[in-house]
Design a protein around this motif. Structure first.
Motif, PDB file in Angstrom:
ATOM      1  N   ASP A 216       0.812  -1.214   0.000  1.00 47.12           N
ATOM      2  CA  ASP A 216       0.000   0.000   0.000  1.00 47.12           C
ATOM      3  C   ASP A 216       0.846   1.264   0.000  1.00 47.12           C
ATOM      4  OD1 ASP A 216      -2.331  -1.497   0.060  1.00 47.12           O
ATOM      5  OD2 ASP A 216      -2.400  -1.533   2.258  1.00 47.12           O
ATOM      6  N   GLN A 217       2.141   1.117  -0.118  1.00 47.77           N
ATOM      7  CA  GLN A 217       3.043   2.259   0.000  1.00 47.77           C
ATOM      8  C   GLN A 217       3.851   2.445  -1.282  1.00 47.77           C
ATOM      9  OE1 GLN A 217       6.618   2.048   2.725  1.00 47.77           O
ATOM     10  NE2 GLN A 217       5.454   3.579   3.870  1.00 47.77           N
ATOM     11  N   TYR A 218       4.107   3.692  -1.604  1.00 48.65           N
ATOM     12  CA  TYR A 218       5.050   4.022  -2.665  1.00 48.65           C
ATOM     13  C   TYR A 218       6.392   4.360  -2.023  1.00 48.65           C
ATOM     14  CZ  TYR A 218       0.867   4.660  -5.584  1.00 48.65           C
ATOM     15  OH  TYR A 218      -0.320   4.484  -6.265  1.00 48.65           O
ATOM     16  N   LYS A 219       7.451   3.839  -2.612  1.00 45.34           N
ATOM     17  CA  LYS A 219       8.800   4.165  -2.158  1.00 45.34           C
ATOM     18  C   LYS A 219       9.524   4.920  -3.272  1.00 45.34           C
ATOM     19  CE  LYS A 219       9.896   0.530   1.230  1.00 45.34           C
ATOM     20  NZ  LYS A 219       8.692  -0.298   1.345  1.00 45.34           N
ATOM     21  N   MET A 220      10.014   6.100  -2.957  1.00 50.01           N
ATOM     22  CA  MET A 220      10.784   6.895  -3.903  1.00 50.01           C
ATOM     23  C   MET A 220      12.252   6.893  -3.482  1.00 50.01           C
ATOM     24  SD  MET A 220      10.725  11.001  -4.750  1.00 50.01           S
ATOM     25  CE  MET A 220       9.223  10.995  -5.727  1.00 50.01           C
ATOM     26  N   TYR A 221      13.081   6.295  -4.320  1.00 51.85           N
ATOM     27  CA  TYR A 221      14.527   6.375  -4.131  1.00 51.85           C
ATOM     28  C   TYR A 221      15.012   7.554  -4.967  1.00 51.85           C
ATOM     29  CZ  TYR A 221      13.980   1.877  -1.935  1.00 51.85           C
ATOM     30  OH  TYR A 221      13.570   0.875  -1.087  1.00 51.85           O
ATOM     31  N   TYR A 222      15.547   8.545  -4.302  1.00 59.22           N
ATOM     32  CA  TYR A 222      15.933   9.765  -4.996  1.00 59.22           C
ATOM     33  C   TYR A 222      17.416  10.060  -4.792  1.00 59.22           C
ATOM     34  CZ  TYR A 222      15.641  12.267  -0.464  1.00 59.22           C
ATOM     35  OH  TYR A 222      15.814  12.685   0.831  1.00 59.22           O
ATOM     36  N   SER A 223      17.983  10.733  -5.768  1.00 60.69           N
ATOM     37  CA  SER A 223      19.382  11.153  -5.689  1.00 60.69           C
ATOM     38  C   SER A 223      19.444  12.555  -5.102  1.00 60.69           C
ATOM     39  CB  SER A 223      20.023  11.144  -7.073  1.00 60.69           C
ATOM     40  OG  SER A 223      19.885   9.880  -7.689  1.00 60.69           O
ATOM     41  N   SER A 238       5.219   7.374   0.479  1.00 63.48           N
ATOM     42  CA  SER A 238       3.945   8.052   0.284  1.00 63.48           C
ATOM     43  C   SER A 238       2.832   7.015   0.218  1.00 63.48           C
ATOM     44  CB  SER A 238       3.976   8.858  -1.027  1.00 63.48           C
ATOM     45  OG  SER A 238       2.714   9.417  -1.325  1.00 63.48           O
ATOM     46  N   SER A 239       1.627   7.419   0.616  1.00 65.74           N
ATOM     47  CA  SER A 239       0.452   6.554   0.470  1.00 65.74           C
ATOM     48  C   SER A 239      -0.341   6.884  -0.783  1.00 65.74           C
ATOM     49  CB  SER A 239      -0.453   6.686   1.702  1.00 65.74           C
ATOM     50  OG  SER A 239      -0.905   8.031   1.849  1.00 65.74           O
ATOM     51  N   ASP A 240      -0.062   8.050  -1.415  1.00 66.64           N
ATOM     52  CA  ASP A 240      -0.848   8.476  -2.573  1.00 66.64           C
ATOM     53  C   ASP A 240      -0.001   8.847  -3.790  1.00 66.64           C
ATOM     54  OD1 ASP A 240       0.298  10.876  -1.803  1.00 66.64           O
ATOM     55  OD2 ASP A 240      -1.597  11.907  -1.388  1.00 66.64           O
ATOM     56  N   ALA A 241       1.319   8.688  -3.713  1.00 68.77           N
ATOM     57  CA  ALA A 241       2.267   9.022  -4.789  1.00 68.77           C
ATOM     58  C   ALA A 241       2.383  10.522  -5.023  1.00 68.77           C
ATOM     59  CB  ALA A 241       1.906   8.314  -6.102  1.00 68.77           C
ATOM     60  N   ARG A 242       1.800  11.343  -4.162  1.00 71.61           N
ATOM     61  CA  ARG A 242       1.844  12.790  -4.337  1.00 71.61           C
ATOM     62  C   ARG A 242       2.502  13.503  -3.152  1.00 71.61           C
ATOM     63  NH1 ARG A 242      -1.365  15.190  -7.908  1.00 71.61           N
ATOM     64  NH2 ARG A 242       0.221  16.799  -7.634  1.00 71.61           N
ATOM     65  N   THR A 243       2.212  13.063  -1.948  1.00 72.48           N
ATOM     66  CA  THR A 243       2.747  13.686  -0.735  1.00 72.48           C
ATOM     67  C   THR A 243       3.764  12.738  -0.119  1.00 72.48           C
ATOM     68  OG1 THR A 243       0.631  14.797  -0.341  1.00 72.48           O
ATOM     69  CG2 THR A 243       2.185  14.695   1.504  1.00 72.48           C
ATOM     70  N   TRP A 244       4.990  13.226   0.073  1.00 76.80           N
ATOM     71  CA  TRP A 244       6.095  12.351   0.422  1.00 76.80           C
ATOM     72  C   TRP A 244       6.693  12.695   1.785  1.00 76.80           C
ATOM     73  CZ3 TRP A 244       7.104   8.256  -2.682  1.00 76.80           C
ATOM     74  CH2 TRP A 244       6.507   8.288  -3.953  1.00 76.80           C
ATOM     75  N   THR A 245       7.096  11.644   2.498  1.00 75.39           N
ATOM     76  CA  THR A 245       7.777  11.790   3.785  1.00 75.39           C
ATOM     77  C   THR A 245       9.141  11.137   3.679  1.00 75.39           C
ATOM     78  OG1 THR A 245       5.671  11.713   4.990  1.00 75.39           O
ATOM     79  CG2 THR A 245       7.681  11.270   6.252  1.00 75.39           C
TER      80      THR A 245
END
Length: 378
Positions: A216-223, A238-245
């Motif tokens: 249920d979670q999106y994971k963003m690996y960012y540089s 994020s839970s919605d792909a828009r707001t990130w923690t």
């Protein structure tokens, strides 16, 4: 000797992961073989036609399998810019699309934006007003989601001056071709991610993202890079792909993937991640590593490194069969990637596939392909 020391340290770290409940120590290594494409020096695509958005180069790629077709999203460099800054250094970069039925022979899909691009630079004053490139595309149900790099500055012009304000933009599409940008994020100018506090690994720039849907979670690996222009990998969820923690990692100043030690393939940069969750307890990451900084700071050269994780947060680098422990290295003289590699895009299907960007010793950027096969477990 140094390689042997790294292997011993890796075995110890993998044993620690196994003790924590992961199974990363039983992973079969992947042997990568480059596939020669129909473009110059074995590249997949040649340069665009005069007047097109990509007539000087194609770069920073992501591949998406969509209904039996491989869609290659990529950044392209046009012919604008200061003549005193040759090549791509002062040109605009926009995002384009090519597609293929066999994964090797690609046909460009003309877009409605400048020079045939599918995503243009932003309006004057926007965070992406000069550069819009390095697309990552996730097909999420009926919605195509794109995250990309934006900047108000050219790459490297005047000579010795580096772009230092990369941000992460976001756009959506219903067909993967026509896109709408959203400038409503929590970062500067409505970009996606806020910068880190002074002293953090992401205090100066963020970009080059990879997003996976994990339950249920999106994971963003960012540089991200700091005030010293050292690029590392961070994580946000994020839970919605828009707001990130952001999720604080164990690397330097909050990174989840840190630089390597002196003499390693990633002593100067470890970023541009490509992440696959193969199964529960096993995440794989391929990333760009740089042995040394460029003369003006920032990354130089580049090979593809590899790391594993049991939880997607704590990563262990695993030396691979290539020179210096790389999963994939620069090509031979005369090949399009003889100068170095960037932005791996890895997927697992009936075989492992890695699309990537490469550059030759003159600084010409083009896209390439490698395919992988798994060996026996360690």
């Amino acid at each position: 000797m140094r390689f042997g020391i790294r292997l011993a340290a890796t075995a110890t770290a993998l044993a620690g992961l196994l003790a924590c409940g992961g199974d990363a120590s039983n992973v079969a290594p992947i042997a990568w073989q480059k596939v020669s494409g129909p473009g110059p020096g074995g590249a997949l695509l040649g340069l665009g036609a005069p007047g097109s958005f990509d007539e000087r180069g194609n770069f920073t790629v992501t591949a998406v399998e969509d209904g039996g077709v491989t869609r290659l999203y990529y950044g392209g460099s046009d012919s604008t810019g200061d003549p005193s800054c040759p090549g791509i250094r002062d040109s605009h970069w926009r995002i384009g699309l090519a597609q293929s039925s066999d994964g090797v022979s690609f046909t460009r899909v003309p877009g409605a934006e400048t020079g045939g691009a599918i995503l243009d630079v932003g309006a004057p004053g926007a965070f992406d007003s000069w550069l819009a490139y390095r697309p990552f595309v996730l097909k999420d149900g009926a919605t195509y989601r794109m995250w990309y790099n934006g900047s108000t500055k050219p790459f490297h012009c005047p000579t010795g001056t580096l772009a230092d304000d990369r941000r992460v933009g976001y756009a959506e599409s219903t067909d993967g071709v026509h896109w709408t940008k959203h400038y409503d994020g929590a970062g500067p100018g409505g970009s996606v991610l806020p910068l880190g506090a002074p002293g953090e690994f992401d205090a100066q720039q963020v970009g080059y993202v990879w997003v996976i849907r994990d339950g249920d979670q999106y994971k963003m690996y960012y540089s991200a890079n700091d005030a010293l222009n050292s690029w590392r990998v961070g994580l946000a969820v994020s839970s919605d792909a828009r707001t990130w923690t952001k999720v604080r990692g164990n690397g330097a100043n909050g990174a989840v993937l840190d630089l390597g030690g002196p003499g390693s393939l990633d002593a100067a940069c470890a970023y541009q991640p490509s992440v696959v969750k193969e199964r529960q307890g096993l995440y794989r990451m391929w990333y760009r590593g740089c042995e040394a900084p460029s003369p003006f700071g920032g990354p130089s050269g580049g090979t593809i490194g590899y790391a594993e994780s049991s939880d997607g947060i704590t990563w262990v680098k695993v030396p691979q069969p290539g020179a210096g422990g790389a999963a994939l290295g620069a090509g031979a003289a005369g090949q399009f990637d003889s100068g170095g590699l960037t932005t791996p895009s890895v997927s697992q299907g009936t075989t492992w596939t890695m699309y990537y960007a490469g550059f030759d010793t003159s600084g010409q950027f083009l896209a390439g392909l490698a395919r992988g096969t798994e060996g026996s477990g360690r």
